[in-house]
Design a protein around this motif. Sequence first.
Motif, short mmCIF file in Angstrom:
data_model
loop_
_atom_site.label_atom_id
_atom_site.label_comp_id
_atom_site.label_asym_id
_atom_site.label_seq_id
_atom_site.Cartn_x
_atom_site.Cartn_y
_atom_site.Cartn_z
N VAL A 13 1.21 -1.30 0.02
CA VAL A 13 0.04 -0.21 0.00
C VAL A 13 0.85 1.03 0.22
O VAL A 13 1.81 1.14 1.25
CB VAL A 13 -0.48 -0.10 1.50
N GLY A 21 -4.67 5.15 3.26
CA GLY A 21 -3.95 4.22 3.39
C GLY A 21 -3.92 3.37 4.44
O GLY A 21 -4.32 1.88 4.25
N ILE A 24 -7.74 1.21 4.49
CA ILE A 24 -6.86 0.04 3.75
C ILE A 24 -5.51 -1.47 4.00
O ILE A 24 -6.45 -1.94 3.73
CB ILE A 24 -6.15 0.47 1.79
N ILE A 96 -1.65 -1.77 -3.96
CA ILE A 96 -2.84 -0.33 -4.02
C ILE A 96 -1.61 0.46 -4.44
O ILE A 96 -1.16 1.30 -2.97
CB ILE A 96 -2.78 -0.72 -2.33
N ASN A 98 -1.69 3.91 -3.75
CA ASN A 98 -2.51 5.06 -3.16
C ASN A 98 -1.94 6.12 -2.96
O ASN A 98 -2.15 6.90 -2.81
CB ASN A 98 -2.42 4.29 -2.17
N ARG A 100 -0.37 9.47 -3.69
CA ARG A 100 -0.60 10.65 -4.31
C ARG A 100 0.00 12.41 -3.63
O ARG A 100 -0.08 12.00 -2.84
CB ARG A 100 -2.42 10.69 -4.65
N ILE A 152 -5.56 3.93 -6.39
CA ILE A 152 -6.91 4.81 -5.89
C ILE A 152 -6.68 6.32 -6.70
O ILE A 152 -5.49 6.83 -6.73
CB ILE A 152 -6.49 5.00 -4.38
N THR A 203 -8.37 13.43 5.67
CA THR A 203 -7.21 13.01 4.68
C THR A 203 -6.58 14.56 5.04
O THR A 203 -7.33 15.05 4.32
CB THR A 203 -7.85 12.52 3.51
N VAL A 232 -12.55 -1.60 -1.98
CA VAL A 232 -10.79 -1.61 -2.28
C VAL A 232 -11.40 -3.61 -1.56
O VAL A 232 -11.20 -4.25 -2.55
CB VAL A 232 -9.56 -1.59 -1.59
#
Length: 255
Positions: A13, A21, A24, A96, A98, A100, A152, A203, A232
């Motif tokens: 991840v 994150g 998940i 995964i 994720n 970003r 993602i 987030t 997910v």
Amino acid sequence: MSAPVLFGQIALVTGATGGIGKAICRALASHGSSIVIHYYSDEEEARSLARELEAEYQGKLGINVLCARADMGDYNEVRKLHAYLVENLGYPTIPINNARTNGGYSGIVSIDQVHMEDFERTWRINCGSAYLLTQLCMPAMESEGWGRIIFISSVAGFTGGVVGPHYASSKSALHGLVHWLAQAYAKKGITVNGVAPALIERTKMLPGSTKVLASKIPLGRLGAPEEVAETVIWMVKTPYVTNKVIGVDGGMFPQ
């Protein structure tokens, strides 16, 4: 007692110290997958999550947990990340993607506001590193005849969003990757899907106050990271689901 559904699998991840994150990682670990927690700057958050997962699932489900640092804007570091986790844990079968960034921009209204260097680094982190990691992970998944690749994305990949052209274009590019990869590898036991969240609480990239943002959502509230993680898990557990990009946005955008 039967083994958990993801027992023996290894999930990588990226960007695992943010709200989505972490959720998940927790969801995958609860289904028996070992976890690689990737981080860039927040080592303590990564170590804390690792301790939590080990305490909760290592003895009960037999999972292993590994923390690994890399700058996803540096392709050499991405290669080193993959080599490190293969050497220390094994070959990932559930990548995964994720990680970003918005490059420090939001609310861009003119294309000349985003410098080319920031555009390119945003693309490397949001799209290029995901492509490279998929490329590095694919041979082992082909050999196993099993793999679950998840990107993602963001609703910005559908609509353009409110961050800026650098972010929207990097996210829509992930959708193209999903569609090409899914068709190329479906008969090899590898599924490829995307999740496109919008306005998720806890987030780091919310473009405004919670109250104002919630008023824009048909459901009247922000989404939870755990709701993204559940999407997910559905994709990972269901072998008949591939070539999909699913919006998790409280009904903001029809698809």
